[in-house]
Design a protein around this motif. Structure first.
Motif, short mmCIF file in Angstrom:
data_model
loop_
_atom_site.label_atom_id
_atom_site.label_comp_id
_atom_site.label_asym_id
_atom_site.label_seq_id
_atom_site.Cartn_x
_atom_site.Cartn_y
_atom_site.Cartn_z
N HIS A 34 0.84 -1.19 0.00
CA HIS A 34 0.00 0.00 0.00
C HIS A 34 0.88 1.25 0.00
CE1 HIS A 34 -3.01 -2.96 1.07
NE2 HIS A 34 -3.91 -2.07 0.70
N GLY A 58 -5.15 8.09 0.67
CA GLY A 58 -4.99 6.64 0.62
C GLY A 58 -5.03 6.03 1.99
N PRO A 59 -4.47 4.90 2.19
CA PRO A 59 -3.53 4.17 1.35
C PRO A 59 -4.23 3.44 0.20
CG PRO A 59 -3.94 2.94 3.34
CD PRO A 59 -4.69 4.24 3.47
N MET A 60 -3.49 3.23 -0.85
CA MET A 60 -3.99 2.53 -2.03
C MET A 60 -3.05 1.39 -2.39
SD MET A 60 -5.11 5.79 -4.26
CE MET A 60 -6.07 7.09 -3.52
N GLU A 61 -3.61 0.34 -2.90
CA GLU A 61 -2.84 -0.86 -3.20
C GLU A 61 -2.14 -0.75 -4.55
OE1 GLU A 61 -3.52 -5.68 -3.65
OE2 GLU A 61 -5.21 -4.37 -3.33
N VAL A 73 -1.91 1.97 -9.33
CA VAL A 73 -2.52 1.81 -8.02
C VAL A 73 -4.03 1.70 -8.18
CG1 VAL A 73 -0.69 3.06 -6.83
CG2 VAL A 73 -2.70 4.29 -7.60
N ALA A 74 -4.68 1.08 -7.19
CA ALA A 74 -6.13 0.93 -7.19
C ALA A 74 -6.75 2.21 -6.64
CB ALA A 74 -6.52 -0.27 -6.33
N LEU A 75 -7.37 2.97 -7.51
CA LEU A 75 -8.00 4.22 -7.10
C LEU A 75 -9.42 3.96 -6.62
CD1 LEU A 75 -6.89 6.66 -9.94
CD2 LEU A 75 -6.01 6.53 -7.62
N PRO A 76 -9.91 4.71 -5.63
CA PRO A 76 -11.30 4.56 -5.21
C PRO A 76 -12.24 5.07 -6.30
CG PRO A 76 -10.25 6.33 -4.00
CD PRO A 76 -9.18 5.67 -4.81
N SER A 80 -12.06 7.75 -10.06
CA SER A 80 -11.92 6.88 -11.22
C SER A 80 -11.66 7.64 -12.53
CB SER A 80 -13.16 6.00 -11.38
OG SER A 80 -14.30 6.82 -11.61
N ASP A 84 -4.45 6.05 -13.41
CA ASP A 84 -4.08 5.28 -12.23
C ASP A 84 -2.61 4.85 -12.20
OD1 ASP A 84 -4.28 3.50 -14.30
OD2 ASP A 84 -5.47 2.03 -13.21
N TYR A 94 3.43 3.22 2.69
CA TYR A 94 2.50 3.15 3.82
C TYR A 94 2.95 2.03 4.75
CZ TYR A 94 -1.65 1.98 6.51
OH TYR A 94 -2.51 1.69 7.53
#
Length: 124
Positions: A34, A58-61, A73-76, A80, A84, A94
């Motif tokens: 993350h 974040g945190p984002m994966e 990264v995986a954005l919420p 979108s 990304d 993180y």
């Protein structure tokens, strides 16, 4: 500018090349880790409030690595519309900590849909 650099190198041989790497840290992330994208990138422009933006989002994966310096990264869902893939300089590592997780409290509502406010002290 080049002449000034040459003069400095000739006056102090052997010290200038090691000096350039003293503050650099190689950053690498593994898939599944993350990270925090910094809001000064495109994310900061997508969020409406400017003054109250947090330092990191974040945190984002990390989903995938593209070469040595680009990460997907995986954005919420509310971000979108942004690209990304981020440069490594726009990401911060993180470190998970149980103190980062906030537990929601159950709020008791009165019949008139109001609730009692309690003050909370936050220690640094």
């Amino acid at each position: 500018m080049k002449d000034m650099l040459r003069a400095c190198v000739l006056d102090q041989p052997g010290s200038w090349d090691r000096y350039t790497d003293q503050r650099r840290k190689p950053l690498e992330f593994d898939v599944g880790e993350h990270v925090f994208p910094t809001p000064t990138t495109g994310i900061g422009r997508a969020i409406k409030t400017k003054k109250l933006n947090s330092r990191f989002i974040g945190p984002m994966e990390v989903l995938r690595q593209y070469g040595p310096v680009a990460y997907q990264v995986a954005l919420p869902s509310h971000l979108s519309n942004l690209h990304d893939v981020f440069h490594v300089s726009q990401l911060r590592k993180y470190t998970s900590d149980a103190a980062h997780v906030l537990k929601p409290e159950l709020v008791k509502l009165r019949e008139n849909l109001t609730f009692q406010v309690t003050s909370v002290r936050i220690d640094d």
